[in-house]
Design a protein around this motif. Structure first.
Motif, mmCIF file in Angstrom:
data_model
loop_
_atom_site.group_PDB
_atom_site.id
_atom_site.type_symbol
_atom_site.label_atom_id
_atom_site.label_comp_id
_atom_site.label_asym_id
_atom_site.label_seq_id
_atom_site.Cartn_x
_atom_site.Cartn_y
_atom_site.Cartn_z
ATOM 1 N N GLU A 1 -10.612 -1.056 1.560
ATOM 2 C CA GLU A 1 -11.537 -0.239 0.780
ATOM 3 C C GLU A 1 -11.518 -0.610 -0.693
ATOM 4 O OE1 GLU A 1 -11.922 4.085 2.837
ATOM 5 O OE2 GLU A 1 -9.885 3.512 2.261
ATOM 6 N N SER A 2 -10.376 -1.096 -1.188
ATOM 7 C CA SER A 2 -10.291 -1.491 -2.595
ATOM 8 C C SER A 2 -11.252 -2.631 -2.912
ATOM 9 C CB SER A 2 -8.855 -1.898 -2.956
ATOM 10 O OG SER A 2 -8.525 -3.163 -2.396
ATOM 11 N N HIS A 3 -11.589 -3.444 -1.918
ATOM 12 C CA HIS A 3 -12.492 -4.572 -2.122
ATOM 13 C C HIS A 3 -13.929 -4.119 -2.384
ATOM 14 C CE1 HIS A 3 -9.446 -7.051 0.442
ATOM 15 N NE2 HIS A 3 -9.096 -6.999 -0.828
ATOM 16 N N GLU B 1 0.826 -1.201 0.000
ATOM 17 C CA GLU B 1 0.000 0.000 0.000
ATOM 18 C C GLU B 1 0.868 1.263 0.000
ATOM 19 O OE1 GLU B 1 -3.006 1.776 3.267
ATOM 20 O OE2 GLU B 1 -3.365 -0.323 2.752
ATOM 21 N N TRP C 1 1.099 3.859 -3.322
ATOM 22 C CA TRP C 1 0.621 5.238 -3.226
ATOM 23 C C TRP C 1 1.774 6.236 -3.317
ATOM 24 C CZ3 TRP C 1 -3.775 5.728 -4.902
ATOM 25 C CH2 TRP C 1 -4.885 4.992 -4.482
ATOM 26 N N ILE D 1 -16.593 4.608 -7.771
ATOM 27 C CA ILE D 1 -15.434 5.149 -7.056
ATOM 28 C C ILE D 1 -15.866 6.270 -6.111
ATOM 29 C CG2 ILE D 1 -13.286 6.469 -7.338
ATOM 30 C CD1 ILE D 1 -12.888 4.904 -9.994
ATOM 31 N N LYS E 1 -6.395 -1.495 -9.104
ATOM 32 C CA LYS E 1 -7.505 -0.646 -8.661
ATOM 33 C C LYS E 1 -7.002 0.715 -8.208
ATOM 34 C CE LYS E 1 -10.634 -4.376 -7.261
ATOM 35 N NZ LYS E 1 -11.295 -5.067 -6.131
ATOM 36 N N MET E 2 -5.864 0.731 -7.525
ATOM 37 C CA MET E 2 -5.295 2.007 -7.084
ATOM 38 C C MET E 2 -4.968 2.906 -8.277
ATOM 39 S SD MET E 2 -2.726 0.694 -4.067
ATOM 40 C CE MET E 2 -3.322 0.248 -2.437
ATOM 41 N N HIS F 1 -13.596 -4.099 -10.381
ATOM 42 C CA HIS F 1 -13.015 -5.441 -10.370
ATOM 43 C C HIS F 1 -13.514 -6.243 -11.572
ATOM 44 C CE1 HIS F 1 -11.128 -8.780 -7.958
ATOM 45 N NE2 HIS F 1 -11.834 -9.486 -8.836
ATOM 46 N N VAL G 1 -6.252 -1.104 1.417
ATOM 47 C CA VAL G 1 -6.511 -2.402 0.795
ATOM 48 C C VAL G 1 -7.947 -2.850 1.016
ATOM 49 C CG1 VAL G 1 -5.933 -4.856 0.894
ATOM 50 C CG2 VAL G 1 -4.098 -3.148 0.873
ATOM 51 N N ILE H 1 -5.231 -5.285 -6.331
ATOM 52 C CA ILE H 1 -5.157 -4.112 -5.452
ATOM 53 C C ILE H 1 -4.416 -2.980 -6.148
ATOM 54 C CG2 ILE H 1 -4.144 -3.227 -3.311
ATOM 55 C CD1 ILE H 1 -4.655 -6.071 -2.133
#
Length: 505
Positions: free
Chosen positions: A354-356, A148, A152, A335, A462-463, A362, A352, A459
């Motif tokens: 929150e990405s789910h 993470e 970032w 988003i 998605k970021m 996805h 991580v 992950i």
């Protein structure tokens, strides 16, 4: 010298015949079939070479016509006969049910020799060592925090400044190149604890980062050319083999100094290189040779996986979104809703967990992977004779090519809308992610060799995707053709050139 002269004459003879037959094939009306003619002496090779500029789609056409499995007959004297399949039942058999009969084997290792003793070439005990060490690293309490933080940091110091620069300048940019630089820097940090800073505003040329593009094309040629020819090219340092040799040198000059430096820094810290150095010592695998070579092979294999697969998926995702604006709007709404951005209109980095929540994103990533799997094909060879579920008999050590690209484009597997970009096919009636078996969706390989970095890849993607979609509008450069590259990794052949403009949110 006599052997050399014979090889050159043999190569020139084959080339002249292939050119002649290609001309004949172009000048006559083709029969209404994609299946190549099995010519005397030369087999089916002329038609394959004639379609080498679109090899993945051509193979898909053949497999679709023949029900998912195709027996290719090569020139009589080149040992190039192979079975090509995209049938999920065959994939399940080869990669799972009869896994022990299909190691990577010496032929695979010969083609991918540049990866040495890394995980992609490894079998049996060595593969177990690689898998066990990687799983242990990813299961560590610090892993996702490291992932993470690193991702970032690269978004904040690399991705956003670079994209802002091109947006403000009003000039187009190759988004595929941006993604490759991002993932190269990220995997180097994760594996080597080293930031190469390839993703900077001046887009510096870093030989080891660009070398991957030369490698993947040369490796595909090793699959379709007779071994005697590509070995001769390698010895003469010509063609794709010359670029492969240069890439090998670039990798070594980049990785070995970092290995030497890290050895002098002791065993503190948390990265994959240190984990594998410890595994090498504890498991007493000195039979593999020097630890530097083992660590180089390990690092290169992981860098290969981390750079190309993720960047390729992101490239095709944004290309598909450009052709499907309604999907893009749905993802943006998700988003803003799931990350609670609608209220204060201010972007924030999400974690991580929150990405789910980004389920529709996805699904869009899965569709990109289904239609354009980063690893387009895989080579297998049984160590004992076998009969596939399709009924095809395989001799010991016979060559099998599994086309993951074709699997995602079969109506028999995905329905008559298989060529459509539909993230909804990945969403269950309850609104969660709908999981498909790996033999039907082999973008991350299948069976025991399923990619260990699958969760990490989602992950990270998605970021990156969420950041770009929230901040920018993307417009394809008019007249820029985008098509799959003829290589092991399914990159965009001529890049992905776009123009960026800042969104008003």
């Amino acid at each position: 010298m006599a052997i050399f002269e014979y090889s050159v004459i043999n190569f020139l003879f084959i080339t002249l015949i292939i050119i002649f037959l290609s001309v004949v094939l172009r000048s006559r009306n083709q029969k209404n079939t994609s299946v190549p003619t099995n010519w005397p002496v030369l087999g089916m090779l002329p038609r394959i070479l004639q379609n080498s500029h679109r090899i993945h789609d051509f193979v898909t056409e053949i497999l679709s016509e023949l029900g998912g499995t195709f027996e290719f007959k090569g020139p009589w004297f080149c040992n190039m006969d192979m079975l090509v399949t995209c049938d999920p039942t065959n994939i399940h058999h080869i990669f799972s049910r009869n896994f022990s009969n299909y190691p990577k084997g010496p032929e695979f290792r010969k083609i991918f020799e540049i990866l040495g003793d890394g995980i992609f070439n490894a079998d049996f005990e060595l593969w177990e060592l690689h898998r066990r060490t990687t799983l242990s690293f990813m299961a560590h309490v610090k892993f996702y925090s490291l992932l993470e933080t690193a991702a970032w940091h690269k978004v904040e110091t690399g991705l956003l400044p670079v994209l802002d620069h091109f947006s403000e300048q009003g000039v187009d940019v190759d988004l595929q190149d941006i993604f490759q630089r991002f993932t190269f820097d990220s995997i180097c940090k994760l594996v080597l604890d080293y930031d190469s800073r390839s993703l900077s505003i001046d887009l510096p040329y870093i030989p080891s980062e660009k070398a991957f593009n030369d490698v993947i094309e040369a490796l595909l040629h090793r699959h379709v050319l007779p071994e005697s020819i590509w070995k001769l090219q390698n010895w003469l340092r010509i063609g794709k083999e010359r670029k492969l040799i240069e890439a090998w040198k670039a990798f070594d000059e980049f990785i070995y100094p970092i290995i030497d430096l890290s050895e002098g820094e002791g065993k503190d810290g948390f990265n994959l290189l240190k984990s594998f150095r410890k595994a090498y010592e504890v498991n007493n695998v000195s039979c593999l040779g020097d630890s530097r070579d083992f660590l180089r092979d390990t690092a290169l294999s992981l860098m290969f996986a981390g750079r190309d697969t993720t960047s390729t998926c992101l490239t095709w995702l944004f290309w598909l979104l450009a052709a499907n604006p309604s999907v893009e709007m749905t993802i943006r709404d998700e988003i803003e809703t799931e990350l609670h951005l609608k209220k204060d209109k201010k972007w924030r980095f999400f974690n991580v967990e929150e990405s789910h929540k980004l389920i529709y994103l996805h699904g869009a990533l899965c569709e990109s992977l289904r239609l354009f799997p980063p690893v387009a094909l895989e080579h297998k060879a049984p160590i004992r004779p076998d009969i596939l579920p399709s009924g095809n008999y395989l001799h010991q050590n016979s060559r099998v090519i599994v086309s993951f690209y074709s699997t995602g484009r079969m109506e028999t597997v995905w329905g008559n809308n298989c060529l459509e970009f539909k993230p909804e096919r990945w969403i269950s009636p309850r609104g969660g992610i709908k999981h498909e078996p790996s033999y039907k969706f082999p973008a991350f390989n299948a069976g025991p060799r399923t990619c260990l970095g699958k969760e990490m890849a989602f992950i990270q993607m998605k970021m990156v995707a969420a950041t770009i979609m929230y901040h920018y509008n993307i417009e394809l450069v008019e007249g820029h053709a985008v098509s799959p590259r003829d290589s092991i990794i399914l990159q965009a052949k001529h890049g992905f050139r776009v123009r960026l403009s800042k969104r008003t949110v």
